[in-house]
Design a protein around this motif. Sequence first.
Motif, PDB file in Angstrom:
ATOM      1  N   ALA A  52       0.845  -1.193   0.000  1.00 12.72           N
ATOM      2  CA  ALA A  52       0.000   0.000   0.000  1.00 12.72           C
ATOM      3  C   ALA A  52       0.879   1.241   0.000  1.00 12.72           C
ATOM      4  O   ALA A  52       1.819   1.335   0.789  1.00 12.72           O
ATOM      5  CB  ALA A  52      -0.910   0.004   1.232  1.00 12.72           C
ATOM      6  N   ILE A  53       0.576   2.169  -0.877  1.00  7.45           N
ATOM      7  CA  ILE A  53       1.336   3.416  -0.960  1.00  7.45           C
ATOM      8  C   ILE A  53       0.395   4.565  -0.643  1.00  7.45           C
ATOM      9  O   ILE A  53      -0.554   4.833  -1.383  1.00  7.45           O
ATOM     10  CB  ILE A  53       1.946   3.611  -2.362  1.00  7.45           C
ATOM     11  N   ALA A  57       3.519  -1.274   3.952  1.00 10.01           N
ATOM     12  CA  ALA A  57       3.000   0.089   3.815  1.00 10.01           C
ATOM     13  C   ALA A  57       4.153   1.036   3.529  1.00 10.01           C
ATOM     14  O   ALA A  57       5.158   1.045   4.255  1.00 10.01           O
ATOM     15  CB  ALA A  57       2.268   0.525   5.085  1.00 10.01           C
ATOM     16  N   ILE A  58       4.017   1.816   2.473  1.00  9.50           N
ATOM     17  CA  ILE A  58       4.967   2.885   2.156  1.00  9.50           C
ATOM     18  C   ILE A  58       4.245   4.185   2.459  1.00  9.50           C
ATOM     19  O   ILE A  58       3.301   4.561   1.760  1.00  9.50           O
ATOM     20  CB  ILE A  58       5.409   2.826   0.681  1.00  9.50           C
ATOM     21  N   THR A  59       4.647   4.869   3.510  1.00 12.70           N
ATOM     22  CA  THR A  59       3.861   6.001   4.006  1.00 12.70           C
ATOM     23  C   THR A  59       4.744   7.057   4.669  1.00 12.70           C
ATOM     24  O   THR A  59       5.815   6.747   5.180  1.00 12.70           O
ATOM     25  CB  THR A  59       2.794   5.520   5.006  1.00 12.70           C
ATOM     26  N   GLY A  60       4.249   8.272   4.655  1.00 12.07           N
ATOM     27  CA  GLY A  60       4.934   9.357   5.349  1.00 12.07           C
ATOM     28  C   GLY A  60       4.495   9.492   6.792  1.00 12.07           C
ATOM     29  O   GLY A  60       5.003  10.352   7.519  1.00 12.07           O
ATOM     30  N   VAL A  72       6.752  -1.603   7.537  1.00 11.92           N
ATOM     31  CA  VAL A  72       6.475  -0.190   7.276  1.00 11.92           C
ATOM     32  C   VAL A  72       7.730   0.481   6.746  1.00 11.92           C
ATOM     33  O   VAL A  72       8.790   0.440   7.382  1.00 11.92           O
ATOM     34  CB  VAL A  72       5.992   0.538   8.547  1.00 11.92           C
ATOM     35  N   LEU A  73       7.623   1.103   5.580  1.00  7.52           N
ATOM     36  CA  LEU A  73       8.726   1.843   4.971  1.00  7.52           C
ATOM     37  C   LEU A  73       8.329   3.321   4.976  1.00  7.52           C
ATOM     38  O   LEU A  73       7.384   3.718   4.284  1.00  7.52           O
ATOM     39  CB  LEU A  73       8.987   1.347   3.549  1.00  7.52           C
ATOM     40  N   THR A  74       9.044   4.108   5.760  1.00  8.86           N
ATOM     41  CA  THR A  74       8.663   5.503   5.976  1.00  8.86           C
ATOM     42  C   THR A  74       9.350   6.424   4.984  1.00  8.86           C
ATOM     43  O   THR A  74      10.552   6.333   4.758  1.00  8.86           O
ATOM     44  CB  THR A  74       9.013   5.937   7.412  1.00  8.86           C
ATOM     45  N   THR A  75       8.572   7.331   4.416  1.00 12.46           N
ATOM     46  CA  THR A  75       9.100   8.328   3.490  1.00 12.46           C
ATOM     47  C   THR A  75       9.115   9.694   4.156  1.00 12.46           C
ATOM     48  O   THR A  75       8.417   9.941   5.128  1.00 12.46           O
ATOM     49  CB  THR A  75       8.229   8.414   2.225  1.00 12.46           C
TER      50      THR A  75
END
Length: 305
Positions: free
Chosen positions: A202-203, A228-231, A244-247
């Motif tokens: 999910a982006i 999840a790719i999220t800020g 979780v991959l944080t931007t």
Amino acid sequence: MTNPVKEIFKGEAPPAPAALAAKVRTLSPSMTRSMQRVAEAVADDPAGCAALTVTGLAELTGTSEATVVRTARLLGYPGYRDLRLALAGLAAHQQSGRAPSVTADVAVDDPIADVVTKLAYDEQQTLADTAAGLDTVQLGAAVAAASTARRIDIYGVGASSLVGLDLAQKLLRIGLIAHAHTDPHLAVTNAVQLRSGDVAIAITHSGSTGDVIEPLRVAFDRGATTVAITGRPDGPVTQYADHVLTTSTARESELRPAAMSSRTSQLLVVDCLFIGVAQRTYETAAPALAASYEALAHRHSPRTR
């Protein structure tokens, strides 16, 4: 009640000094106003704050010593002493001859040369912040899951859907089965078909986009590995994410909406994910890439009359 942000960073090593400013930008929206004042102070003047005791920083920001300590812990440091050491390191880094920052937002009457300079700086800062704050353990786990997945589904809407399409076409070119779903109804109906051994990604910059969260929840319930790719590492989407991959994002302004800056950092993360997968599947990825290049080569050759 468990604090979701604390849980995300629980057990991690304290962030490197260069990652401190990025973490402040990422976590600030989830902080109380008093904690935001502390976080903004240390990010804006690391050298000055590094010289202050916990009492001094509390007085400077109009908060309490307890708030200062809580902020330090939320940023990933065991205590205020560790935060002060990181601030001293960040101050030294900033004084090591780096070019001065471009701080002004793009204005409606800016010459185009200034627009280029400001946007280039913001893009570079966004990429640097994302790289500094990206959890490589989480990234490695996502890479491992995607490398052996039977199928990879990707969800995104708006600007994030473009990033999802980019990732899907890259994965397809190395022989993986990947689909980017931009229609929320199709996303859910496809998520129902997932199972253990599949991966759903999910982006969503905000971390709260319902049309992205719903299919990820369905995939999670079906046993797929979810990413999840999220800020917003404390956003609702992370409830259904195994990884979780944080931007990070640049400053939002009238002429630079969040969708612009979030896209830059999201593309970096999906590129890292793709390269990691290509490395792990190199024996099959390399021939697949070569075949796709060969199949398209005639489209890039000059036409003969």
